[in-house]
Motif scaffolding. Structure first.
Motif, short mmCIF file in Angstrom:
data_model
loop_
_atom_site.label_atom_id
_atom_site.label_comp_id
_atom_site.label_asym_id
_atom_site.label_seq_id
_atom_site.Cartn_x
_atom_site.Cartn_y
_atom_site.Cartn_z
N GLU A 131 -55.21 81.74 14.19
CA GLU A 131 -55.86 80.62 13.49
C GLU A 131 -55.14 79.41 13.80
OE1 GLU A 131 -59.18 80.69 12.88
OE2 GLU A 131 -59.26 82.88 12.92
N VAL A 132 -54.70 78.58 13.00
CA VAL A 132 -54.07 77.31 13.20
C VAL A 132 -52.72 77.61 13.60
CG1 VAL A 132 -52.85 75.43 12.08
CG2 VAL A 132 -55.47 76.03 11.46
N CYS A 133 -52.09 77.13 14.44
CA CYS A 133 -50.92 77.56 15.19
C CYS A 133 -49.57 77.46 14.21
CB CYS A 133 -50.44 76.34 16.37
SG CYS A 133 -48.85 76.31 17.06
N GLY A 134 -49.01 77.96 14.10
CA GLY A 134 -47.64 78.20 13.09
C GLY A 134 -47.08 77.01 13.23
N ALA A 135 -46.62 76.52 14.63
CA ALA A 135 -45.73 75.23 14.63
C ALA A 135 -46.57 74.07 14.10
CB ALA A 135 -45.74 74.86 16.12
N VAL A 136 -47.75 74.01 14.16
CA VAL A 136 -48.47 72.93 13.34
C VAL A 136 -48.71 73.18 11.93
CG1 VAL A 136 -50.95 71.83 13.30
CG2 VAL A 136 -50.04 72.49 15.43
N SER A 137 -48.52 74.51 11.49
CA SER A 137 -48.63 74.83 10.08
C SER A 137 -47.29 74.38 9.42
CB SER A 137 -48.95 76.24 9.83
OG SER A 137 -50.25 76.55 9.91
N GLY A 138 -46.17 74.54 10.36
CA GLY A 138 -44.76 73.99 9.79
C GLY A 138 -44.81 72.58 9.70
N ALA A 139 -45.15 71.86 10.61
CA ALA A 139 -45.30 70.35 10.57
C ALA A 139 -45.85 69.99 9.34
CB ALA A 139 -45.95 69.93 12.00
N GLU A 176 -54.29 66.43 21.13
CA GLU A 176 -54.17 65.55 22.23
C GLU A 176 -53.32 65.97 23.39
OE1 GLU A 176 -53.56 61.65 20.92
OE2 GLU A 176 -55.78 61.46 20.08
N GLN A 177 -52.14 66.47 23.03
CA GLN A 177 -51.27 66.85 24.02
C GLN A 177 -51.12 68.32 24.47
OE1 GLN A 177 -47.12 66.12 23.09
NE2 GLN A 177 -47.64 64.56 21.46
N ASN A 178 -51.96 69.14 23.59
CA ASN A 178 -52.07 70.58 24.00
C ASN A 178 -53.46 70.96 24.26
OD1 ASN A 178 -49.22 71.40 23.90
ND2 ASN A 178 -49.64 70.53 21.93
N GLY A 179 -54.57 70.34 23.85
CA GLY A 179 -55.68 70.80 23.95
C GLY A 179 -56.58 71.47 22.75
N SER A 180 -55.70 71.81 21.98
CA SER A 180 -55.91 72.58 20.74
C SER A 180 -54.88 72.63 19.84
CB SER A 180 -56.48 74.17 21.01
OG SER A 180 -56.99 74.60 19.99
N TYR A 181 -55.20 72.93 18.48
CA TYR A 181 -53.85 73.41 17.76
C TYR A 181 -54.48 74.54 16.99
CZ TYR A 181 -57.52 71.01 14.34
OH TYR A 181 -58.47 70.76 13.81
N ILE A 182 -55.55 75.58 17.77
CA ILE A 182 -55.66 76.91 17.16
C ILE A 182 -54.93 77.80 18.12
CG2 ILE A 182 -57.60 78.64 16.95
CD1 ILE A 182 -57.84 76.16 15.15
#
Length: 150
Positions: free
Chosen positions: A52-60, A95-101
């Motif tokens: 689901e939501v990228c771990g890197a994004v969850s960490g942020a 915006e930089q990666n096309g998704s955060y999933i």
């Protein structure tokens, strides 16, 4: 060493994406290594390999919560401001990666993956772009931290 480089190195040393980001920012959050590692351990692989939501994004998000979160549950304005910050982090990453999933970033099929994590080999690091995602999440977060400090 900057947060972006530290996140890369932490991921490459075996931490999951969320752990790499949370640990990279321990200098500003004040979390000790064990607490940061345990707190973020469930979020690798897009939340326990659910993709689901990228771990890197969850960490942020976790770092942003520690630094700018709210604790007064009746403060509607603080909640609104914090959620706006979280949405800015997500939007910038997307915006930089096309998704955060996670599954979309890694072009994986829908649904959870086997709970067993993959062995960290050179082939794994070459095939996966996760190291780049933790660096990007750290860079986005650094940008947001700079903006919040102004």
């Amino acid at each position: 060493m900057n947060h972006e480089q530290k996140a890369r190195e932490l991921f490459h040393s075996g931490y999951n994406c969320a752990q790499a980001v949370v640990l990279a920012f321990s200098d500003v959050t004040g979390l000790d290594e064990k607490t940061a590692t345990l707190l973020s351990s469930s979020f690798g692989g897009g939340m326990g390999r659910l993709r689901e939501v990228c771990g890197a994004v969850s960490g942020a998000f976790m770092v942003a919560g520690l630094l700018f979160g709210y604790s007064d549950t009746t403060d509607h304005e603080a909640k609104k401001e914090h959620y706006a910050l979280i949405q800015r982090i997500a939007r910038e990453f997307k915006e930089q990666n096309g998704s955060y999933i996670c599954r979309e970033l890694l072009d994986l099929p829908h649904g959870p993956s086997d709970p067993e994590p993959e062995k960290r080999t050179e082939a794994y690091y070459h095939r996966r772009s996760c190291e780049d995602y933790v660096a990007i999440a750290a860079r986005v977060l650094d940008g947001m931290l700079s903006a919040e400090e102004r």
